[in-house]
Design an enzyme around this catalytic site. Structure first.
Site, mmCIF file in Angstrom:
data_model
loop_
_atom_site.group_PDB
_atom_site.id
_atom_site.type_symbol
_atom_site.label_atom_id
_atom_site.label_comp_id
_atom_site.label_asym_id
_atom_site.label_seq_id
_atom_site.Cartn_x
_atom_site.Cartn_y
_atom_site.Cartn_z
ATOM 1 N N ARG A 1 -9.654 1.383 8.312
ATOM 2 C CA ARG A 1 -9.233 0.025 8.615
ATOM 3 C C ARG A 1 -10.295 -0.758 9.352
ATOM 4 N NH1 ARG A 1 -3.449 0.549 8.761
ATOM 5 N NH2 ARG A 1 -2.585 -1.521 9.017
ATOM 6 N N ARG B 1 -0.903 -9.216 12.879
ATOM 7 C CA ARG B 1 -1.443 -8.124 12.062
ATOM 8 C C ARG B 1 -2.288 -8.677 10.915
ATOM 9 N NH1 ARG B 1 3.957 -5.413 10.671
ATOM 10 N NH2 ARG B 1 2.737 -4.167 9.189
ATOM 11 N N ARG C 1 11.932 -5.795 4.665
ATOM 12 C CA ARG C 1 11.540 -4.390 4.539
ATOM 13 C C ARG C 1 12.441 -3.488 5.384
ATOM 14 N NH1 ARG C 1 5.645 -2.191 5.464
ATOM 15 N NH2 ARG C 1 5.799 -3.238 7.470
ATOM 16 N N LYS D 1 0.835 -1.211 0.000
ATOM 17 C CA LYS D 1 0.000 0.000 0.000
ATOM 18 C C LYS D 1 0.867 1.258 0.000
ATOM 19 C CE LYS D 1 -2.029 -0.994 3.902
ATOM 20 N NZ LYS D 1 -1.360 -2.270 4.197
HETATM 21 P P1 AP5 Z 1 4.842 -1.647 1.877
HETATM 22 O O1 AP5 Z 1 4.591 -0.749 0.725
HETATM 23 O O2 AP5 Z 1 5.603 -1.136 3.034
HETATM 24 O O3 AP5 Z 1 3.479 -2.347 2.344
HETATM 25 P P2 AP5 Z 1 2.255 -1.766 3.179
HETATM 26 O O4 AP5 Z 1 1.033 -2.385 2.579
HETATM 27 O O5 AP5 Z 1 2.327 -0.294 3.274
HETATM 28 O O6 AP5 Z 1 2.568 -2.487 4.549
HETATM 29 P P3 AP5 Z 1 2.471 -1.924 6.040
HETATM 30 O O7 AP5 Z 1 3.164 -2.907 6.914
HETATM 31 O O8 AP5 Z 1 2.906 -0.493 6.106
HETATM 32 O O9 AP5 Z 1 0.970 -2.057 6.252
HETATM 33 P P4 AP5 Z 1 0.258 -2.014 7.589
HETATM 34 O O10 AP5 Z 1 -1.118 -1.814 7.092
HETATM 35 O O11 AP5 Z 1 0.443 -3.197 8.459
HETATM 36 O O12 AP5 Z 1 1.036 -0.876 8.381
HETATM 37 P P5 AP5 Z 1 0.660 0.615 8.758
HETATM 38 O O13 AP5 Z 1 1.883 1.408 8.810
HETATM 39 O O14 AP5 Z 1 -0.469 1.082 7.909
HETATM 40 O O15 AP5 Z 1 5.568 -2.978 1.296
HETATM 41 C C1 AP5 Z 1 6.006 -4.007 2.153
HETATM 42 C C2 AP5 Z 1 7.397 -4.510 1.728
HETATM 43 O O16 AP5 Z 1 7.285 -5.190 0.484
HETATM 44 C C3 AP5 Z 1 8.424 -3.395 1.494
HETATM 45 O O17 AP5 Z 1 9.678 -3.851 1.875
HETATM 46 C C4 AP5 Z 1 8.356 -3.129 -0.021
HETATM 47 O O18 AP5 Z 1 9.563 -2.614 -0.541
HETATM 48 C C5 AP5 Z 1 8.045 -4.523 -0.542
HETATM 49 N N1 AP5 Z 1 7.198 -4.524 -1.728
HETATM 50 C C6 AP5 Z 1 6.158 -3.684 -1.993
HETATM 51 N N2 AP5 Z 1 5.574 -4.010 -3.168
HETATM 52 C C7 AP5 Z 1 6.258 -5.102 -3.630
HETATM 53 C C8 AP5 Z 1 6.125 -5.914 -4.799
HETATM 54 N N3 AP5 Z 1 5.165 -5.665 -5.723
HETATM 55 N N4 AP5 Z 1 6.986 -6.955 -4.938
HETATM 56 C C9 AP5 Z 1 7.953 -7.202 -4.012
HETATM 57 N N5 AP5 Z 1 8.124 -6.464 -2.889
HETATM 58 C C10 AP5 Z 1 7.283 -5.427 -2.702
HETATM 59 O O19 AP5 Z 1 0.094 0.411 10.231
HETATM 60 C C11 AP5 Z 1 0.935 -0.029 11.279
HETATM 61 C C12 AP5 Z 1 0.149 -0.112 12.567
HETATM 62 O O20 AP5 Z 1 -0.364 1.194 12.905
HETATM 63 C C13 AP5 Z 1 -1.099 -1.002 12.539
HETATM 64 O O21 AP5 Z 1 -0.776 -2.348 12.796
HETATM 65 C C14 AP5 Z 1 -1.946 -0.349 13.621
HETATM 66 O O22 AP5 Z 1 -1.515 -0.731 14.905
HETATM 67 C C15 AP5 Z 1 -1.653 1.137 13.457
HETATM 68 N N6 AP5 Z 1 -2.614 1.795 12.554
HETATM 69 C C16 AP5 Z 1 -2.328 2.409 11.375
HETATM 70 N N7 AP5 Z 1 -3.436 2.904 10.796
HETATM 71 C C17 AP5 Z 1 -4.466 2.602 11.654
HETATM 72 C C18 AP5 Z 1 -5.872 2.834 11.609
HETATM 73 N N8 AP5 Z 1 -6.451 3.440 10.576
HETATM 74 N N9 AP5 Z 1 -6.602 2.372 12.640
HETATM 75 C C19 AP5 Z 1 -6.052 1.730 13.677
HETATM 76 N N10 AP5 Z 1 -4.732 1.470 13.781
HETATM 77 C C20 AP5 Z 1 -3.946 1.900 12.774
HETATM 78 MG MG MG Z 2 2.691 1.058 4.871
#
Ligand code: AP5
Ligand code: MG
Length: 213
Positions: free
Chosen positions: A88, A171, A127, A13
């Site tokens: 979410r 997660r 990552r 994402k």
């Molecule tokens: P990346 O682009 O980093 O993936 P992502 O989908 O952004 O993954 P996140 O871990 O950031 O998602 P998340 O939803 O768990 O975390 P968030 O920060 O939102 O890609 C992942 C890896 O793969 C990277 O190394 C990238 O280079 C690689 N990659 C990407 N595309 C690729 C491809 N096509 N092929 C190969 N490799 C690839 O949330 C974290 C925490 O915050 C949550 O767990 C929660 O506790 C809290 N939080 C955040 N938002 C909320 C909300 N709205 N409500 C409640 N809690 C929340």
């Molecule tokens: Mg992310």
């Protein structure tokens, strides 16, 4: 253009949201990045959010919804934005729909980046994240130009605290239980499309652009 990114943790994402934001000149708004910046600065919000994030749980809706509604009301978001990691939960989606309809606005596209769970577990350990500007890298699939340093802002890259394999599994469970229902929610609004997130990063982006126009 108002866009919501959906997809499991690690689906890509953030990677795609950054590229979309750059192409269309709209802000990339990631609640995860906002929470991590608050944790780094040691704010009260950061301290509260960390308790949940480190366990792989969602931060409560009441700490999240107002923050996003306030952020999308800023002048730079007037012509649209890419929301990454929000909504979410169904209550978050409803809060967003309500805030938008009060201004006669709506989400134009919800993009579901699909990647199977076993593929995700493999991805996460490689990552590396920049906590300063939110850029994301992968040791193999998307390495930075200089090892350990962000291409965009020059800050040090780190392994996120919630990327330990056991936390990633948790997660994923939380995603399936609480976030996946949003796919139905946005399908019913007629704005959802899916892309195959297992392809390489540029191909995923090309598929997204083809739909956005
Ligand atoms: P990346 O682009 O980093 O993936 P992502 O989908 O952004 O993954 P996140 O871990 O950031 O998602 P998340 O939803 O768990 O975390 P968030 O920060 O939102 O890609 C992942 C890896 O793969 C990277 O190394 C990238 O280079 C690689 N990659 C990407 N595309 C690729 C491809 N096509 N092929 C190969 N490799 C690839 O949330 C974290 C925490 O915050 C949550 O767990 C929660 O506790 C809290 N939080 C955040 N938002 C909320 C909300 N709205 N409500 C409640 N809690 C929340
Ligand atoms: Mg992310």
């Amino acid at each position: 253009m108002r866009i919501v990114m959906l997809g499991a943790p690690g689906a890509g994402k953030g990677t795609q949201a950054k590229k979309i934001a750059e192409k269309y000149g709209i802000p990339h708004i990631s609640t995860g990045d906002i929470f991590r910046a608050n944790i780094k600065e040691g704010t009260a919000l950061g301290r509260k959010a960390k308790e949940y994030m480190d366990q792989g749980l969602l931060v409560p809706d009441e700490l999240t919804c107002d923050l996003v509604v306030d952020r999308i009301s800023q002048p730079d978001a007037e012509n649209g934005y890419v929301l990454d990691g929000f909504p979410r939960t169904i209550p978050q989606a409803e809060a967003l729909t309500k805030a938008l309809s009060a201004r006669n606005e709506k989400i134009d596209y919800a993009i579901d980046v699909t990647v199977p769970d076993d593929n995700i577990i493999k991805r996460m350990s490689g990552r590396r994240a920049c906590l300063k500007c939110g850029a994301t890298y992968h040791l193999v699939y998307n390495p930075p130009k200089k090892e350990g340093i962000c291409d965009t802002c020059g800050a040090e890259l780190v392994l996120r605290d919630d990327d330990k394999p056991e936390t990633v599994q948790k997660r994923l469970n939380v995603y399936h239980a609480q976030t996946q229902p949003l796919i139905d929610y946005y399908t019913k609004q007629g704005v959802l499309f899916s892309v195959d997130g297992t392809q390489d990063i540029d191909k995923v982006f090309a598929d997204i652009i083809a739909k956005l126009g």
